[in-house]
Design a protein around this motif. Structure first.
Motif, PDB file in Angstrom:
ATOM      1  N   ALA A  32      -3.986   1.269  10.302  1.00 55.56           N
ATOM      2  CA  ALA A  32      -5.447   1.303  10.333  1.00 55.56           C
ATOM      3  C   ALA A  32      -6.046   0.642   9.082  1.00 55.56           C
ATOM      4  O   ALA A  32      -7.000  -0.133   9.169  1.00 55.56           O
ATOM      5  CB  ALA A  32      -5.929   2.739  10.446  1.00 55.56           C
ATOM      6  N   LYS A  33      -5.471   0.959   7.925  1.00 59.24           N
ATOM      7  CA  LYS A  33      -6.017   0.430   6.673  1.00 59.24           C
ATOM      8  C   LYS A  33      -5.739  -1.063   6.489  1.00 59.24           C
ATOM      9  O   LYS A  33      -6.574  -1.799   5.953  1.00 59.24           O
ATOM     10  CB  LYS A  33      -5.454   1.206   5.484  1.00 59.24           C
ATOM     11  N   LEU A  57       0.841  -1.191   0.000  1.00 59.10           N
ATOM     12  CA  LEU A  57       0.000   0.000   0.000  1.00 59.10           C
ATOM     13  C   LEU A  57       0.878   1.243   0.000  1.00 59.10           C
ATOM     14  O   LEU A  57       1.872   1.309   0.708  1.00 59.10           O
ATOM     15  CB  LEU A  57      -0.886  -0.001   1.265  1.00 59.10           C
ATOM     16  N   GLU A  58       0.522   2.225  -0.841  1.00 57.23           N
ATOM     17  CA  GLU A  58       1.263   3.488  -0.877  1.00 57.23           C
ATOM     18  C   GLU A  58       0.416   4.583  -0.228  1.00 57.23           C
ATOM     19  O   GLU A  58      -0.772   4.700  -0.504  1.00 57.23           O
ATOM     20  CB  GLU A  58       1.613   3.872  -2.320  1.00 57.23           C
ATOM     21  N   ILE A  59       1.063   5.379   0.634  1.00 56.16           N
ATOM     22  CA  ILE A  59       0.347   6.420   1.374  1.00 56.16           C
ATOM     23  C   ILE A  59       1.115   7.734   1.315  1.00 56.16           C
ATOM     24  O   ILE A  59       2.335   7.758   1.514  1.00 56.16           O
ATOM     25  CB  ILE A  59       0.144   6.009   2.854  1.00 56.16           C
ATOM     26  N   LYS A  60       0.381   8.821   1.056  1.00 59.50           N
ATOM     27  CA  LYS A  60       0.974  10.156   1.110  1.00 59.50           C
ATOM     28  C   LYS A  60       0.680  10.743   2.479  1.00 59.50           C
ATOM     29  O   LYS A  60      -0.434  10.658   2.983  1.00 59.50           O
ATOM     30  CB  LYS A  60       0.373  11.061   0.028  1.00 59.50           C
ATOM     31  N   SER A  61       1.693  11.339   3.091  1.00 58.35           N
ATOM     32  CA  SER A  61       1.501  11.915   4.427  1.00 58.35           C
ATOM     33  C   SER A  61       2.586  12.943   4.726  1.00 58.35           C
ATOM     34  O   SER A  61       3.651  12.942   4.093  1.00 58.35           O
ATOM     35  CB  SER A  61       1.541  10.805   5.475  1.00 58.35           C
ATOM     36  N   LYS A  62       2.305  13.819   5.678  1.00 57.71           N
ATOM     37  CA  LYS A  62       3.252  14.871   6.050  1.00 57.71           C
ATOM     38  C   LYS A  62       4.472  14.301   6.764  1.00 57.71           C
ATOM     39  O   LYS A  62       5.569  14.846   6.659  1.00 57.71           O
ATOM     40  CB  LYS A  62       2.567  15.903   6.939  1.00 57.71           C
ATOM     41  N   THR A  63       4.257  13.208   7.531  1.00 58.81           N
ATOM     42  CA  THR A  63       5.366  12.585   8.260  1.00 58.81           C
ATOM     43  C   THR A  63       5.311  11.074   8.122  1.00 58.81           C
ATOM     44  O   THR A  63       4.258  10.493   7.823  1.00 58.81           O
ATOM     45  CB  THR A  63       5.318  12.924   9.767  1.00 58.81           C
ATOM     46  N   LYS A  64       6.441  10.436   8.371  1.00 58.85           N
ATOM     47  CA  LYS A  64       6.522   8.981   8.293  1.00 58.85           C
ATOM     48  C   LYS A  64       5.659   8.347   9.377  1.00 58.85           C
ATOM     49  O   LYS A  64       4.972   7.337   9.137  1.00 58.85           O
ATOM     50  CB  LYS A  64       7.979   8.551   8.463  1.00 58.85           C
ATOM     51  N   GLU A 113       2.974   9.537  10.782  1.00 57.22           N
ATOM     52  CA  GLU A 113       1.559   9.666  10.424  1.00 57.22           C
ATOM     53  C   GLU A 113       1.183   8.625   9.369  1.00 57.22           C
ATOM     54  O   GLU A 113       0.105   8.024   9.425  1.00 57.22           O
ATOM     55  CB  GLU A 113       1.288  11.073   9.880  1.00 57.22           C
ATOM     56  N   ALA A 114       2.096   8.411   8.427  1.00 58.03           N
ATOM     57  CA  ALA A 114       1.861   7.420   7.379  1.00 58.03           C
ATOM     58  C   ALA A 114       1.754   6.015   7.966  1.00 58.03           C
ATOM     59  O   ALA A 114       0.913   5.212   7.541  1.00 58.03           O
ATOM     60  CB  ALA A 114       2.982   7.478   6.350  1.00 58.03           C
ATOM     61  N   ASP A 133       4.687  -5.518  11.885  1.00 58.77           N
ATOM     62  CA  ASP A 133       4.345  -6.375  10.749  1.00 58.77           C
ATOM     63  C   ASP A 133       4.439  -5.635   9.421  1.00 58.77           C
ATOM     64  O   ASP A 133       4.040  -6.159   8.382  1.00 58.77           O
ATOM     65  CB  ASP A 133       2.924  -6.932  10.906  1.00 58.77           C
ATOM     66  N   LEU A 134       4.975  -4.403   9.475  1.00 66.11           N
ATOM     67  CA  LEU A 134       5.061  -3.582   8.266  1.00 66.11           C
ATOM     68  C   LEU A 134       6.497  -3.308   7.832  1.00 66.11           C
ATOM     69  O   LEU A 134       7.367  -3.036   8.656  1.00 66.11           O
ATOM     70  CB  LEU A 134       4.354  -2.241   8.488  1.00 66.11           C
ATOM     71  N   GLU A 135       6.709  -3.400   6.544  1.00 65.21           N
ATOM     72  CA  GLU A 135       7.984  -3.038   5.932  1.00 65.21           C
ATOM     73  C   GLU A 135       7.767  -1.665   5.293  1.00 65.21           C
ATOM     74  O   GLU A 135       6.822  -1.482   4.524  1.00 65.21           O
ATOM     75  CB  GLU A 135       8.319  -4.069   4.856  1.00 65.21           C
TER      76      GLU A 135
END
Length: 208
Positions: A21-22, A5-12, A14-15, A29-31
């Motif tokens: 959540a998504k 999943l790709e996410i745009k955000s102001k900070t890492k 926050e991303a 568990d996230l890379e």
């Protein structure tokens, strides 16, 4: 297939929160891969740009084992439930479903093949893995173990009575260990294996 999943955000940070959540997973568990660094801009907001982060869900060895066995069931057109648990360095895969019994095979040969292939699948993903795999269908292995122990004790009594050595049918390493263990403290007989797998058999002889 790994979920990304790709996410745009102001900070890492926050991303990461958005990704958790998504994808409904924990941060461990996230890379995370930074595709584009966020910039604060003039005075902290003028010309600021959001960063772009790519998140990939890390598959655990339990996930890999479960998906592999589920794929075998799907290809065999068998509906069954797959439960995976871990005890120390052992991954236990329990398959529940009456139709799944057809995958046990003669003396569990097909089941052993599924177990072997599942182990290979884990090693392909993680060559440094020290995990062992035990695949079971409808508690076949515990029933087989009880049957082997009864059989071993019956043959041991026969050998003790006749004092004649008895060679059992060919068994896999797992089954041979069960018989060895069942008779290791027997006063009248001893056990050993002979031959080469898959034609290796267990021998019960009278203690002279």
């Amino acid at each position: 297939m790994r979920v990304s999943l790709e996410i745009k955000s102001k900070t890492k940070e926050e991303a990461i929160s958005k990704a958790m959540a998504k994808l409904n997973v924990n941060s461990k568990d996230l890379e995370v891969e930074v595709l584009q660094q966020a910039t604060k801009g003039f005075l902290g907001f003028i010309g600021a740009k959001e960063g772009l982060y790519k998140f990939t869900v890390i598959e655990t060895e339990l996930d890999i084992a479960k998906k592999f066995v589920e794929t075998i069931l799907k290809n065999s057109k068998i509906e069954a439930k797959v439960n995976v648990t871990q005890e120390n360095n052992l991954i236990k895969v329990d398959i529940e479903g009456k139709d799944a019994a057809s995958l046990i095979g003669r003396r569990g040969e097909t089941l052993d093949s599924i177990q072997f292939l599942t182990g290979l699948a884990l090693n392909k993903i993680n060559k440094d893995s020290h995990m062992r795999v035990l695949v079971d269908i409808e508690n076949y292995r515990s029933k087989r173990e009880e049957s082997l122990i009864r059989y071993a004790n019956k043959v041991a009594r026969e050998v003790a009575k006749t004092k004649k050595t008895k060679k059992l049918d060919y068994m896999n390493p797992y089954e041979r260990r069960i018989v060895h263990s069942a008779l290791q403290n027997d006063k009248y007989v001893s056990t050993y294996s002979e031959g080469t797998d898959p034609y290796r058999r267990l021998v019960i002889e009278y203690k002279r």
